[in-house]
Design a protein around this motif. Structure first.
Motif, short mmCIF file in Angstrom:
data_model
loop_
_atom_site.label_atom_id
_atom_site.label_comp_id
_atom_site.label_asym_id
_atom_site.label_seq_id
_atom_site.Cartn_x
_atom_site.Cartn_y
_atom_site.Cartn_z
N SER A 140 -2.84 -14.58 31.13
CA SER A 140 -2.06 -15.72 31.60
C SER A 140 -2.81 -16.99 31.26
O SER A 140 -4.04 -17.00 31.13
CB SER A 140 -1.81 -15.65 33.12
N ALA A 141 -2.07 -18.07 31.13
CA ALA A 141 -2.68 -19.35 30.75
C ALA A 141 -3.61 -19.85 31.86
O ALA A 141 -4.75 -20.25 31.60
CB ALA A 141 -1.59 -20.38 30.47
N GLU A 142 -3.13 -19.81 33.10
CA GLU A 142 -3.95 -20.28 34.22
C GLU A 142 -5.17 -19.40 34.42
O GLU A 142 -6.27 -19.89 34.71
CB GLU A 142 -3.13 -20.31 35.52
N GLY A 143 -4.98 -18.08 34.23
CA GLY A 143 -6.10 -17.17 34.39
C GLY A 143 -7.17 -17.40 33.35
O GLY A 143 -8.37 -17.34 33.65
N ALA A 144 -6.78 -17.68 32.12
CA ALA A 144 -7.74 -17.94 31.06
C ALA A 144 -8.54 -19.20 31.35
O ALA A 144 -9.77 -19.22 31.20
CB ALA A 144 -7.03 -18.07 29.71
N GLN A 145 -7.86 -20.24 31.78
CA GLN A 145 -8.55 -21.51 32.09
C GLN A 145 -9.51 -21.34 33.27
O GLN A 145 -10.68 -21.78 33.21
CB GLN A 145 -7.52 -22.59 32.41
N ARG A 146 -9.04 -20.71 34.32
CA ARG A 146 -9.86 -20.53 35.52
C ARG A 146 -11.07 -19.65 35.24
O ARG A 146 -12.20 -19.98 35.62
CB ARG A 146 -9.02 -19.92 36.64
N GLN A 147 -10.85 -18.53 34.53
CA GLN A 147 -11.95 -17.60 34.29
C GLN A 147 -12.99 -18.20 33.35
O GLN A 147 -14.20 -17.98 33.54
CB GLN A 147 -11.40 -16.31 33.69
N LEU A 148 -12.57 -18.97 32.38
CA LEU A 148 -13.52 -19.60 31.46
C LEU A 148 -14.40 -20.58 32.22
O LEU A 148 -15.63 -20.62 32.02
CB LEU A 148 -12.78 -20.31 30.33
N MET A 281 -15.26 -31.22 26.20
CA MET A 281 -13.87 -30.95 26.55
C MET A 281 -13.86 -29.81 27.56
O MET A 281 -14.41 -28.75 27.31
CB MET A 281 -13.06 -30.56 25.31
N LYS A 282 -13.26 -30.05 28.71
CA LYS A 282 -13.18 -29.03 29.75
C LYS A 282 -12.21 -27.93 29.34
O LYS A 282 -11.40 -28.11 28.43
CB LYS A 282 -12.76 -29.66 31.07
N PRO A 283 -12.30 -26.76 30.01
CA PRO A 283 -11.39 -25.65 29.66
C PRO A 283 -9.93 -26.09 29.65
O PRO A 283 -9.44 -26.66 30.61
CB PRO A 283 -11.68 -24.61 30.75
N THR A 284 -9.27 -25.80 28.54
CA THR A 284 -7.88 -26.22 28.38
C THR A 284 -6.91 -25.23 29.02
O THR A 284 -7.23 -24.05 29.18
CB THR A 284 -7.53 -26.34 26.89
N LEU A 285 -5.74 -25.73 29.37
CA LEU A 285 -4.65 -24.87 29.83
C LEU A 285 -3.75 -24.62 28.63
O LEU A 285 -3.01 -25.51 28.19
CB LEU A 285 -3.86 -25.56 30.94
N PRO A 286 -3.81 -23.42 28.04
CA PRO A 286 -3.05 -23.16 26.81
C PRO A 286 -1.54 -23.27 27.05
O PRO A 286 -1.03 -22.87 28.09
CB PRO A 286 -3.45 -21.74 26.43
N ILE A 287 -0.85 -23.84 26.06
CA ILE A 287 0.61 -23.99 26.17
C ILE A 287 1.33 -23.00 25.26
O ILE A 287 2.54 -22.83 25.37
CB ILE A 287 1.04 -25.43 25.82
N ARG A 288 0.60 -22.37 24.35
CA ARG A 288 1.20 -21.35 23.46
C ARG A 288 0.35 -20.09 23.55
O ARG A 288 -0.87 -20.16 23.42
CB ARG A 288 1.25 -21.84 22.02
N ARG A 289 0.99 -18.97 23.73
CA ARG A 289 0.25 -17.72 23.82
C ARG A 289 -0.11 -17.22 22.42
O ARG A 289 0.59 -17.51 21.43
CB ARG A 289 1.05 -16.67 24.57
#
Length: 327
Positions: A140-148, A281-289
């Motif tokens: 998930s996008a949020e999960g990737a950002q949070r975990q990174l 650059m802080k961890p981004t929230l991806p908009i495209r999978r």
């Protein structure tokens, strides 16, 4: 000329030749079959898209810490080693190097888990050590950002713990070194005092043997070790008593060493304020999978379904029109 025309006519009637118009007509007549195959392929692709595990990648860019982020550590090193302490730029480089190494080790550990996780770190610009690009892939996008962000913080805290251990080791080592230096200087000062007393005692023996009780010279600053006995036995006896009770005399280096030791003993470093990196650059929230790609998957499904449908139509017609060759 007639022979050539005859040959051309023969070739045009050759059953082995591919007639494109006939091929197109066969496909057109079997369009229903092709459409059915395309629909089935699209349905299968839609089912795949519905159950396929999504992959989202969050990315961050980090570089060496700012001076303020290493101020307490830099101050500690200056107290410990003075002019021999490493430069600020060397400390910054060392910190981001530790961060890179620790992050790479964490990425390797996550890759070798029973359920692998993809965490990467690499230079942002090829051929340059900094800045560094770190990324993490999640479902998930949020999960990737949070975990990174959590992994970056985890590595930063681990580096801070390692630096704290190293700093405490340096403090212990430097404390021992300074204490040994003080003891050595005290021993030397004590030996100098004992040597001075022995010299006065020897001069007293000469003065007693020469029956010199009173000073024979006016200017005491001109007295050397060889002429010390000229001060007279009375003065020499008084000097011996004075030297025996006189405290040890130390050089300025001794007191500087003692000051350094006191500074180290009072040294306190807040490792929570130490950071091994700085965000560019802080961890981004991806908009495209990353996958699955819906558009590409559906296009491929249509192409594959069409190819399969065409193959079925042409194969069926080929079998229907097949005539065994005469023996």
């Amino acid at each position: 000329m007639r022979v050539d025309n005859h040959n051309l006519a023969g070739r045009s009637n050759d059953p082995e030749q591919i007639d494109l118009i006939d091929l197109v007509m066969q496909l057109w007549r079997g369009k229903v079959t092709i459409i059915v195959c395309v629909i089935v392929a699209i349905a299968l692709a839609a089912g795949y898209l519905a159950v396929a595990k999504e992959k989202w990648t969050s990315t961050a860019i980090v570089t060496q810490p700012e001076v303020g982020q290493i101020a307490s550590y830099n101050n500690a090193m200056n107290v410990l080693y003075g002019n021999s302490a490493p430069k600020v730029s060397e400390i910054q480089t060392g910190f981001i190097g530790r961060f890179n190494t620790t992050f790479s080790a964490l990425a390797e550990t996550l890759e070798n888990q029973e359920k692998p996780e993809k965490l990467t770190i690499e230079p942002s610009v090829k051929g340059q050590p900094l800045p560094l690009v770190v990324s993490y892939v999640s479902d998930s996008a949020e999960g990737a950002q949070r975990q990174l962000a959590e992994y970056i913080q985890q590595v930063d805290e681990k580096v801070a713990e390692e630096l704290d251990v190293d700093l405490n080791d340096n403090i212990k080592l430097q404390t021992t070194t300074l204490q040994d230096s003080l003891k050595t200087q005290e021993v030397v000062s004590q030996e100098q005092k004992e040597l001075r007393i022995q010299q006065i005692q020897e001069a007293l023996k000469f003065a007693t043997q020469a029956n010199i009780a009173k000073p024979q010279i006016q200017q005491t600053q001109d007295v050397t070790q060889d002429t010390l006995f000229l001060l007279g036995s009375d003065a020499l006896k008084s000097m011996i008593e004075h030297e025996a009770t006189r405290p040890l005399v130390f050089s300025a280096n001794y007191y500087q060493t003692k000051q350094n030791l006191l500074d180290i003993e009072k040294l306190k470093v807040d490792t929570s304020a130490i950071h091994a990196y700085r965000y560019v650059m802080k961890p981004t929230l991806p908009i495209r999978r990353d996958s699955p790609k819906r558009a590409i998957t559906l296009v491929l499904a249509v192409l594959l379904g069409g190819m399969i449908g065409a193959g079925v139509v042409l194969g069926r017609n080929a079998l229907r029109n097949y005539k065994p060759k005469a023996q």
